[in-house]
Design an enzyme around this catalytic site. Structure first.
Site, PDB file in Angstrom:
ATOM      1  N   ILE A   1      -3.954  -7.709  -1.325  1.00  0.00           N
ATOM      2  CA  ILE A   1      -4.249  -9.142  -1.346  1.00  0.00           C
ATOM      3  C   ILE A   1      -3.850  -9.649  -2.732  1.00  0.00           C
ATOM      4  O   ILE A   1      -4.229  -9.052  -3.750  1.00  0.00           O
ATOM      5  CB  ILE A   1      -5.741  -9.393  -1.077  1.00  0.00           C
TER       6      ILE A   1
ATOM      7  N   ASN B   1      -4.472   0.170  -1.890  1.00  0.00           N
ATOM      8  CA  ASN B   1      -5.351  -0.992  -1.722  1.00  0.00           C
ATOM      9  C   ASN B   1      -4.838  -1.878  -0.582  1.00  0.00           C
ATOM     10  O   ASN B   1      -3.934  -1.500   0.160  1.00  0.00           O
ATOM     11  CB  ASN B   1      -5.478  -1.758  -3.042  1.00  0.00           C
TER      12      ASN B   1
ATOM     13  N   SER C   1      -1.105   1.531  -4.428  1.00  0.00           N
ATOM     14  CA  SER C   1      -0.570   2.352  -3.338  1.00  0.00           C
ATOM     15  C   SER C   1      -1.623   2.663  -2.283  1.00  0.00           C
ATOM     16  O   SER C   1      -1.305   3.320  -1.298  1.00  0.00           O
ATOM     17  CB  SER C   1      -0.011   3.674  -3.890  1.00  0.00           C
TER      18      SER C   1
ATOM     19  N   CYS D   1      -3.696   2.402  -7.669  1.00  0.00           N
ATOM     20  CA  CYS D   1      -4.472   1.711  -6.622  1.00  0.00           C
ATOM     21  C   CYS D   1      -3.618   0.730  -5.830  1.00  0.00           C
ATOM     22  O   CYS D   1      -3.972   0.372  -4.711  1.00  0.00           O
ATOM     23  CB  CYS D   1      -5.688   1.032  -7.225  1.00  0.00           C
TER      24      CYS D   1
ATOM     25  N   ALA E   1      -3.493  14.085 -17.909  1.00  0.00           N
ATOM     26  CA  ALA E   1      -3.698  13.921 -19.352  1.00  0.00           C
ATOM     27  C   ALA E   1      -5.177  14.166 -19.643  1.00  0.00           C
ATOM     28  O   ALA E   1      -6.025  13.475 -19.081  1.00  0.00           O
ATOM     29  CB  ALA E   1      -3.306  12.505 -19.769  1.00  0.00           C
TER      30      ALA E   1
ATOM     31  N   HIS F   1     -13.078  -3.176  -7.399  1.00  0.00           N
ATOM     32  CA  HIS F   1     -12.436  -3.877  -8.506  1.00  0.00           C
ATOM     33  C   HIS F   1     -13.002  -3.506  -9.878  1.00  0.00           C
ATOM     34  O   HIS F   1     -13.185  -4.397 -10.720  1.00  0.00           O
ATOM     35  CB  HIS F   1     -12.567  -5.399  -8.301  1.00  0.00           C
TER      36      HIS F   1
ATOM     37  N   VAL G   1      -1.991   8.787  -6.913  1.00  0.00           N
ATOM     38  CA  VAL G   1      -0.626   8.766  -6.359  1.00  0.00           C
ATOM     39  C   VAL G   1       0.178   7.758  -7.176  1.00  0.00           C
ATOM     40  O   VAL G   1      -0.392   6.829  -7.769  1.00  0.00           O
ATOM     41  CB  VAL G   1      -0.661   8.383  -4.844  1.00  0.00           C
TER      42      VAL G   1
ATOM     43  N   ALA H   1      -6.940   5.630  -6.734  1.00  0.00           N
ATOM     44  CA  ALA H   1      -5.819   6.356  -6.137  1.00  0.00           C
ATOM     45  C   ALA H   1      -5.205   7.390  -7.071  1.00  0.00           C
ATOM     46  O   ALA H   1      -4.976   7.117  -8.246  1.00  0.00           O
ATOM     47  CB  ALA H   1      -4.747   5.371  -5.708  1.00  0.00           C
TER      48      ALA H   1
HETATM   49  C1  LIG Z   1      -9.317   0.452  -1.708  1.00  0.00           C
HETATM   50  C2  LIG Z   1      -8.937  -0.607  -2.693  1.00  0.00           C
HETATM   51  C3  LIG Z   1      -8.606  -1.870  -2.247  1.00  0.00           C
HETATM   52  C4  LIG Z   1      -8.266  -2.865  -3.166  1.00  0.00           C
HETATM   53  N1  LIG Z   1      -7.774  -4.039  -2.706  1.00  0.00           N
HETATM   54  C5  LIG Z   1      -7.269  -4.942  -3.577  1.00  0.00           C
HETATM   55  C6  LIG Z   1      -6.597  -6.092  -3.105  1.00  0.00           C
HETATM   56  O1  LIG Z   1      -6.381  -6.266  -1.908  1.00  0.00           O
HETATM   57  N2  LIG Z   1      -6.167  -6.993  -4.018  1.00  0.00           N
HETATM   58  C7  LIG Z   1      -6.387  -6.833  -5.351  1.00  0.00           C
HETATM   59  O2  LIG Z   1      -6.030  -7.729  -6.114  1.00  0.00           O
HETATM   60  N3  LIG Z   1      -6.976  -5.720  -5.826  1.00  0.00           N
HETATM   61  C8  LIG Z   1      -7.386  -4.758  -4.970  1.00  0.00           C
HETATM   62  N4  LIG Z   1      -7.929  -3.610  -5.436  1.00  0.00           N
HETATM   63  C9  LIG Z   1      -8.041  -3.428  -6.909  1.00  0.00           C
HETATM   64  C10 LIG Z   1      -6.689  -3.148  -7.549  1.00  0.00           C
HETATM   65  O3  LIG Z   1      -5.933  -2.292  -6.736  1.00  0.00           O
HETATM   66  C11 LIG Z   1      -6.918  -2.529  -8.921  1.00  0.00           C
HETATM   67  O4  LIG Z   1      -7.707  -3.395  -9.708  1.00  0.00           O
HETATM   68  C12 LIG Z   1      -5.618  -2.276  -9.693  1.00  0.00           C
HETATM   69  O5  LIG Z   1      -4.648  -1.690  -8.858  1.00  0.00           O
HETATM   70  C13 LIG Z   1      -5.906  -1.364 -10.885  1.00  0.00           C
HETATM   71  O6  LIG Z   1      -4.716  -1.105 -11.585  1.00  0.00           O
HETATM   72  P1  LIG Z   1      -4.717  -0.173 -12.894  1.00  0.00           P
HETATM   73  O7  LIG Z   1      -3.336  -0.184 -13.412  1.00  0.00           O
HETATM   74  O8  LIG Z   1      -5.814  -0.604 -13.770  1.00  0.00           O
HETATM   75  O9  LIG Z   1      -5.118   1.268 -12.381  1.00  0.00           O
HETATM   76  P2  LIG Z   1      -4.463   2.186 -11.264  1.00  0.00           P
HETATM   77  O10 LIG Z   1      -3.552   1.417 -10.391  1.00  0.00           O
HETATM   78  O11 LIG Z   1      -5.579   2.928 -10.618  1.00  0.00           O
HETATM   79  O12 LIG Z   1      -3.554   3.207 -12.079  1.00  0.00           O
HETATM   80  C14 LIG Z   1      -4.051   4.298 -12.771  1.00  0.00           C
HETATM   81  C15 LIG Z   1      -3.085   5.456 -12.600  1.00  0.00           C
HETATM   82  O13 LIG Z   1      -3.358   6.420 -13.593  1.00  0.00           O
HETATM   83  C16 LIG Z   1      -3.364   7.716 -13.029  1.00  0.00           C
HETATM   84  N5  LIG Z   1      -4.277   8.500 -13.869  1.00  0.00           N
HETATM   85  C17 LIG Z   1      -5.580   8.249 -14.109  1.00  0.00           C
HETATM   86  N6  LIG Z   1      -6.060   9.115 -15.015  1.00  0.00           N
HETATM   87  C18 LIG Z   1      -5.035   9.933 -15.356  1.00  0.00           C
HETATM   88  C19 LIG Z   1      -4.912  11.020 -16.258  1.00  0.00           C
HETATM   89  N7  LIG Z   1      -5.935  11.404 -17.026  1.00  0.00           N
HETATM   90  N8  LIG Z   1      -3.726  11.663 -16.332  1.00  0.00           N
HETATM   91  C20 LIG Z   1      -2.661  11.253 -15.576  1.00  0.00           C
HETATM   92  N9  LIG Z   1      -2.729  10.203 -14.706  1.00  0.00           N
HETATM   93  C21 LIG Z   1      -3.898   9.546 -14.620  1.00  0.00           C
HETATM   94  C22 LIG Z   1      -3.833   7.517 -11.606  1.00  0.00           C
HETATM   95  O14 LIG Z   1      -3.397   8.577 -10.764  1.00  0.00           O
HETATM   96  C23 LIG Z   1      -3.215   6.172 -11.254  1.00  0.00           C
HETATM   97  O15 LIG Z   1      -1.929   6.318 -10.698  1.00  0.00           O
HETATM   98  C24 LIG Z   1      -8.292  -2.590  -4.564  1.00  0.00           C
HETATM   99  C25 LIG Z   1      -8.619  -1.317  -5.005  1.00  0.00           C
HETATM  100  C26 LIG Z   1      -8.920  -0.323  -4.091  1.00  0.00           C
HETATM  101  C27 LIG Z   1      -9.232   1.055  -4.596  1.00  0.00           C
END
Ligand SMILES: Cc1cc2nc3c(=O)[nH]c(=O)nc-3n(C[C@H](O)[C@H](O)[C@H](O)COP(=O)(O)OP(=O)(O)OC[C@H]3O[C@@H](n4cnc5c(N)ncnc54)[C@H](O)[C@@H]3O)c2cc1C
Length: 508
Positions: free
Chosen positions: A96, A93, A91, A89, A212, A444, A85, A83
């Site tokens: 669950i 996913n 926002s 993710c 970034a 994931h 936004v 995602a």
């Molecule tokens: C469609 C989908 C369904 C899913 N369903 C589930 C579920 O039901 N239950 C569950 O447990 N997990 C689910 N997951 C997995 C879970 O959402 C993710 O594992 C988790 O949200 C990842 O979190 P994070 O903080 O690692 O990364 P993210 O939440 O992806 O955060 C990374 C952020 O960094 C920003 N970013 C990235 N690179 C840069 C950059 N270079 N400069 C500035 N900003 C940047 C991105 O825009 C983003 O906002 C799902 C994922 C998806 C895509």
């Protein structure tokens, strides 16, 4: 001309973990925090905030949409949604919500993440601000209820009401979701952690639609982040105390590699000046792959639901396994996106079961193909390449178990025919071929900057989340996972965020 501004902490990524850390650190009004977020705000965006609209976000304007490399034993067409936004993710996913099982955390500690065992991690679940509730009664579709009943009687697994109440090895039931049932609004990381404070705290600076592209170092000390704003302006955002990289399992290693942190030979080959030789960056790419089996129903099914996949099943085939070794989501829609490529049709009305591998054994790798930060990294998941074909065999078992459930009342009465793979596909080889060719991801990805012990040369961060060999920089997101939890990972990521905030002294 480069404009410079300084904050105590600079967080790259206002996503799942980043939102938690930003909230906790800015609880102290004396601490300034900049959040660099590539995407726009989710405030007043019903397309983002309405949980049931999640599928509409995949592949769209708010998705970085990463392809996979050729997968000789899997599906090369998988697109990995990530995602773009606020809230990341969480926002887009399905929200669950599973607290990782005690065996998942204990496995982390055994992998060198000292202090990350189940007993130590449990309190962080209680700190979470998200509204985690069981799927509401009004959202429980009749066919999903009948799936639960059929699985219970076909397999003899316990019915679970509240998967987070106690650890389990097996069970079927409706999920816990991070949502507000009254209006189907997400309780994402941004809704729970940023919306209540973003207009109230002058010490919290959200830099939206800002990318970034490189980390700045003074020797081995991280001092800031080079960013490009929406209008193309470049700035250096300086960190007086620390930089926190929370860009997720794809973009965190991507940013590190473009900043010269990674395997020396790979960086030199691309002409990227090496700042710090760290061989583990991009290695250990994990995922939960799944397959799908689809049935046509006798007619339309009721429309009520939280997000169209509200119930699921965990099975433990091997009694020696520390947790579940097969998991299913039940979709009250015919999920034929991948089978259609093999010539299968999409029925007007239907349901799907998606067996997935809680503890997959294949390991992939993320790497750069260009020194240009605009070029997406290569994601080679090496799906179904483990030596004993454990992953492939798990999906074959999954299809057989799904058929048992489908043949059991009260679910059986809803179903007209199996659309794919089709009842004539029964042998191990042909089931495996089908299961792997239509395989999809549960989205994931994790593990690409894994945490490990101080003397583990392949680890990227230590148990304090600091990048090995560097100062003033930590990682907190799904990339630090040493191994994959058996359950969906988002709650684990939120708990990593909570623990990271505490390590930084921002536990409020
Ligand atoms: C469609 C989908 C369904 C899913 N369903 C589930 C579920 O039901 N239950 C569950 O447990 N997990 C689910 N997951 C997995 C879970 O959402 C993710 O594992 C988790 O949200 C990842 O979190 P994070 O903080 O690692 O990364 P993210 O939440 O992806 O955060 C990374 C952020 O960094 C920003 N970013 C990235 N690179 C840069 C950059 N270079 N400069 C500035 N900003 C940047 C991105 O825009 C983003 O906002 C799902 C994922 C998806 C895509």
């Amino acid at each position: 001309m480069t404009d410079t501004t300084a904050y105590d902490y600079v967080i790259v990524g206002g996503g799942t973990a980043g939102s938690v850390i930003a909230h906790r650190l800015t609880a102290d009004p004396g601490v300034t925090v900049a959040v660099i977020e590539g995407g726009p705000s989710d405030v007043d965006r019903p397309d983002v905030l309405t949980l049931r609209r999640w599928m509409g976000l995949l592949g769209g304007d708010l998705d970085y949409d990463y392809p996979t490399t050729e997968q000789p034993r899997g599906n090369s067409h998988i697109r990995h949604s990530r995602a773009r936004v606020l809230g990341g993710c969480s926002s887009h996913n399905t929200l669950i919500s599973f607290k990782p099982l005690p065996s998942d955390w204990d496995e982390w500690e055994e992998a060198g993440a000292e202090g990350w065992n189940a007993a130590a991690m449990d309190p962080y679940y209680d700190k979470l601000l998200n509204n985690i509730v069981p799927v509401d009664e009004k959202d429980r579709n009749a066919i999903a209820r009948d799936f639960v009943d059929a699985a219970e009687s076909a397999l003899g697994v316990p019915r679970v009401e509240g998967f987070n109440k106690k650890p389990f090895h097996e069970g079927v039931g409706f999920f816990d979701l991070a949502y507000h049932p009254e209006d189907n609004k997400r309780s994402s990381a941004s809704v729970a952690y940023l919306h209540p404070v973003m207009d109230e705290r002058p010490n919290l600076h959200l830099m939206l639609e800002t990318w970034a592209y490189r980390l700045e170092f003074d020797g081995t000390r991280a001092t800031g982040v080079h960013v490009r704003t929406k209008d193309g302006a470049e700035r250096l955002v300086s960190a007086r105390r620390e930089v926190l990289v929370c860009a997720g399992a794809v973009d965190t290693p991507r940013l590190l590699l473009h900043s010269g942190i990674g395997p020396r030979a790979d960086l030199e080959k691309l002409g990227i000046p090496v700042v710090h030789d760290l061989p583990g960056v991009g290695e250990n790419l994990l995922d939960h792959p799944e397959s799908v089996i689809v049935w046509e129903t006798n007619g339309p099914i009721p429309d009520n639901s939280a997000m169209d996949s509200d119930a699921g099943l965990f099975v433990r085939r091997d009694p020696g396994s520390r947790g579940p070794d097969l998991m299913f989501h039940f979709y009250q829609i015919p999920f034929t996106d991948n089978p259609e490529r093999l010539g299968y049709e999409r029925p007007a009305y239907g349901v799907s079961m998606t067996p997935n591998i809680p503890k997959p054994r294949s390991r992939g790798r993320l790497y750069l193909t260009s020194a240009d930060p605009e070029v997406k990294p290569a994601l080679d998941f090496r799906y179904f390449t483990d030596e004993d074909d454990y992953d492939g065999r798990t999906l074959v078992d999954g299809i057989r178990i799904a058929r048992e459930i489908a043949g059991t009342e009260p679910l059986a009465g809803w179903l007209k025919r199996e659309v794919c793979p089709g009842p004539e596909v029964t042998g191990d080889e042909e089931l495996s071929e089908y299961a792997r060719k239509v395989a999809h991801t549960v989205y994931h990805p994790a593990g690409t900057c894994r945490m490990g012990a101080a003397d583990d040369e392949r680890a990227v961060v230590g148990p304090d989340l600091r990048i090995r060999g560097l100062d003033g920089i930590r990682i907190a997101d799904a990339s630090v996972f040493p191994t994959m939890p058996a359950v969906n990972p988002m709650i684990g990521v939120l708990m990593v965020g909570e623990k990271a905030a505490e390590l930084l002294g921002g536990g409020a």
